[in-house]
Enzyme design. Structure first.
Site, PDB file in Angstrom:
ATOM      1  N   SER A 249       9.850  46.488  26.937  1.00  0.00           N
ATOM      2  CA  SER A 249      10.681  45.376  26.472  1.00  0.00           C
ATOM      3  C   SER A 249       9.746  44.353  25.822  1.00  0.00           C
ATOM      4  CB  SER A 249      11.392  44.733  27.668  1.00  0.00           C
ATOM      5  OG  SER A 249      10.397  44.199  28.534  1.00  0.00           O
TER       6      SER A 249
ATOM      7  N   ASN B 241      17.804  55.372  29.606  1.00  0.00           N
ATOM      8  CA  ASN B 241      16.735  54.429  29.939  1.00  0.00           C
ATOM      9  C   ASN B 241      16.692  54.124  31.438  1.00  0.00           C
ATOM     10  OD1 ASN B 241      16.640  54.295  27.183  1.00  0.00           O
ATOM     11  ND2 ASN B 241      16.828  52.068  27.057  1.00  0.00           N
TER      12      ASN B 241
ATOM     13  N   HIS C  95      22.259  46.820  33.661  1.00  0.00           N
ATOM     14  CA  HIS C  95      20.847  46.762  34.038  1.00  0.00           C
ATOM     15  C   HIS C  95      20.729  46.314  35.487  1.00  0.00           C
ATOM     16  CE1 HIS C  95      20.152  46.247  29.533  1.00  0.00           C
ATOM     17  NE2 HIS C  95      19.563  47.375  29.867  1.00  0.00           N
TER      18      HIS C  95
ATOM     19  N   HIS D 203      21.859  52.920  28.570  1.00  0.00           N
ATOM     20  CA  HIS D 203      20.924  51.986  29.213  1.00  0.00           C
ATOM     21  C   HIS D 203      21.329  51.840  30.669  1.00  0.00           C
ATOM     22  CE1 HIS D 203      18.584  49.970  25.914  1.00  0.00           C
ATOM     23  NE2 HIS D 203      19.345  50.820  25.261  1.00  0.00           N
ATOM     24  N   GLY D 204      20.458  51.169  31.438  1.00  0.00           N
ATOM     25  CA  GLY D 204      20.817  50.890  32.826  1.00  0.00           C
ATOM     26  C   GLY D 204      20.984  52.154  33.644  1.00  0.00           C
TER      27      GLY D 204
ATOM     28  N   GLU E 143      22.856  48.397  19.093  1.00  0.00           N
ATOM     29  CA  GLU E 143      23.685  48.266  20.304  1.00  0.00           C
ATOM     30  C   GLU E 143      24.985  47.526  19.998  1.00  0.00           C
ATOM     31  OE1 GLU E 143      21.400  47.322  23.731  1.00  0.00           O
ATOM     32  OE2 GLU E 143      23.125  46.622  24.897  1.00  0.00           O
TER      33      GLU E 143
ATOM     34  N   ASP F  75      18.491  44.665  19.971  1.00  0.00           N
ATOM     35  CA  ASP F  75      19.607  44.353  20.865  1.00  0.00           C
ATOM     36  C   ASP F  75      20.295  43.073  20.386  1.00  0.00           C
ATOM     37  OD1 ASP F  75      21.348  43.675  22.821  1.00  0.00           O
ATOM     38  OD2 ASP F  75      19.889  43.638  24.466  1.00  0.00           O
TER      39      ASP F  75
ATOM     40  N   ASP G 140      11.871  48.243  23.363  1.00  0.00           N
ATOM     41  CA  ASP G 140      13.181  48.203  23.994  1.00  0.00           C
ATOM     42  C   ASP G 140      13.742  46.771  23.989  1.00  0.00           C
ATOM     43  OD1 ASP G 140      15.160  49.438  25.621  1.00  0.00           O
ATOM     44  OD2 ASP G 140      14.161  48.736  27.451  1.00  0.00           O
ATOM     45  N   HIS G 141      15.014  46.633  23.613  1.00  0.00           N
ATOM     46  CA  HIS G 141      15.688  45.316  23.658  1.00  0.00           C
ATOM     47  C   HIS G 141      14.964  44.225  22.864  1.00  0.00           C
ATOM     48  CE1 HIS G 141      18.851  46.411  26.477  1.00  0.00           C
ATOM     49  NE2 HIS G 141      17.943  47.050  27.186  1.00  0.00           N
TER      50      HIS G 141
HETATM   51  O1  G3H Z   1      16.339  49.296  28.653  1.00  0.00           O
HETATM   52  C1  G3H Z   1      16.038  49.622  29.833  1.00  0.00           C
HETATM   53  C2  G3H Z   1      17.062  50.000  30.728  1.00  0.00           C
HETATM   54  O2  G3H Z   1      18.306  50.035  30.204  1.00  0.00           O
HETATM   55  C3  G3H Z   1      16.817  50.252  32.138  1.00  0.00           C
HETATM   56  O3  G3H Z   1      17.899  49.904  32.990  1.00  0.00           O
HETATM   57  O4  G3H Z   1      16.681  48.840  34.836  1.00  0.00           O
HETATM   58  O5  G3H Z   1      19.016  49.598  35.143  1.00  0.00           O
HETATM   59  O6  G3H Z   1      17.176  51.260  34.898  1.00  0.00           O
HETATM   60  P1  G3H Z   1      17.687  49.904  34.564  1.00  0.00           P
HETATM   61 ZN    ZN Z   2      18.381  48.491  28.553  1.00  0.00          ZN
END
Ligand code: G3H
Ligand code: ZN
Length: 288
Positions: free
Chosen positions: A48, A234, A181, A212-213, A132, A102, A80-81
């Site tokens: 990130s 991710n 996330h 994501h997440g 996104e 993002d 990322d993001h």
């Molecule tokens: O961009 C990174 C993620 O979307 C990670 O998500 O922390 O819930 O695994 P997380």
């Molecule tokens: Zn993410």
């Protein structure tokens, strides 16, 4: 070395997903890459803005190069993001393979405009872009003590996704389908809205979709999401929890120990454990 797009296409054709694992420290990278090498899995290392500010953009690129060469493994680096064109430009100039803009908190028009700018610059340099549409809750590392509930209006709207993809020409699209996330305290998050994913996929066709997440997402939902058409997933919070928990324990159990190479291997192993489970779940082992 083949580009990220080659492996994303392979994932789409063969029905697996490539894991993006975030890091901000070399011991985490050792754990992530070590396991990917063992399992012969293509892999994406993610940073990130915060993670890359700490680690260094050029340093991350140099490390990717060394590891790629040493292990002859498709290791890609994604910013990322990213929240601005300027930051993503720096990552592209440093040599990142992929960048994620993002703009999900911006009005759609503005999100499209900046994403287009990123795509124009990135594509000239052969860099892949993720956009996104739809909003995700909160940040990685958040532990929810109560049940997480995503607002219906935050979910990706299929028509907006189609317009976004057509106008921006992004390579990948991150979707909001009940994912978020962070992780629920139970370790298992609420179910994904696979109906929303199906509707988005039906509209957007062959664009690569990103979840994501990924921490705490129920495993059956992940498998189903890959079948419907998710090519990249991710993971961050589960890695951070494993790494920091083990490090804290190792130091507490051995207050006299001050030698990093003696107290860090346990933390590295815990990262390997998370990556092992995720690569198994995503089906990317042996796909190099
Ligand atoms: O961009 C990174 C993620 O979307 C990670 O998500 O922390 O819930 O695994 P997380
Ligand atoms: Zn993410």
């Amino acid at each position: 070395m083949k580009k990220a797009r080659y492996y994303l296409e392979k994932a789409q054709k063969e029905g697996f997903a490539i894991g993006q694992f975030n890091f901000s420290d070399f011991t985490q990278v050792k754990g992530i890459v070590g396991k990917a090498v063992e399992l012969k899995s293509p892999i994406i290392l993610g940073t990130s803005e915060g993670e890359s500010n700490f680690f260094g953009l050029e340093e991350a690129v140099a490390l990717r190069d060394v590891l790629r060469k040493k292990f002859n493994l498709p290791i890609f680096l994604n910013l990322d993001h990213g929240k601005s064109f300027e930051y993503l430009k720096q990552a592209i100039d440093a040599g990142y393979d992929m960048v994620h803009f993002d703009g999900s908190k911006l009005p759609l028009e503005e999100n499209i405009e900046i994403t287009k700018q990123v795509v124009k610059y990135a594509h000239k340099k052969g860099v892949t872009v993720e956009g996104e549409v739809g909003r995700l809750g909160t940040d990685s590392s958040t532990i929810y003590l109560e049940k997480f509930e995503i607002k219906e209006e935050y979910l990706t709207k299929p028509d907006e996704a189609l317009r976004f993809v057509k106008e921006t020409k992004v390579d990948l699209l991150a979707v909001s389908i009940g994912n978020f996330h962070g992780i629920e305290a139970s370790g298992i998050d609420p179910n994904l809205r696979l109906d929303v994913l199906r509707a988005v996929k039906a509209k957007t066709g062959n664009i690569f979709l990103v979840l994501h997440g990924g921490s705490g997402t129920p495993e059956d939902d992940i498998k189903e999401a890959i079948k419907i058409g998710i090519e990249k997933i991710n993971i961050n919070t589960e890695l951070r929890l494993a790494f920091s928990g083990n490090l804290r324990r190792a130091l507490n159990n051995n207050p006299e120990e001050i030698t990093p190479y003696k107290f860090l291997p346990d933390a590295q192993k815990s990262v390997e454990g998370v990556v092992n489970r995720k690569i198994g779940l995503f089906g990317s082992a042996g796909r190099v």
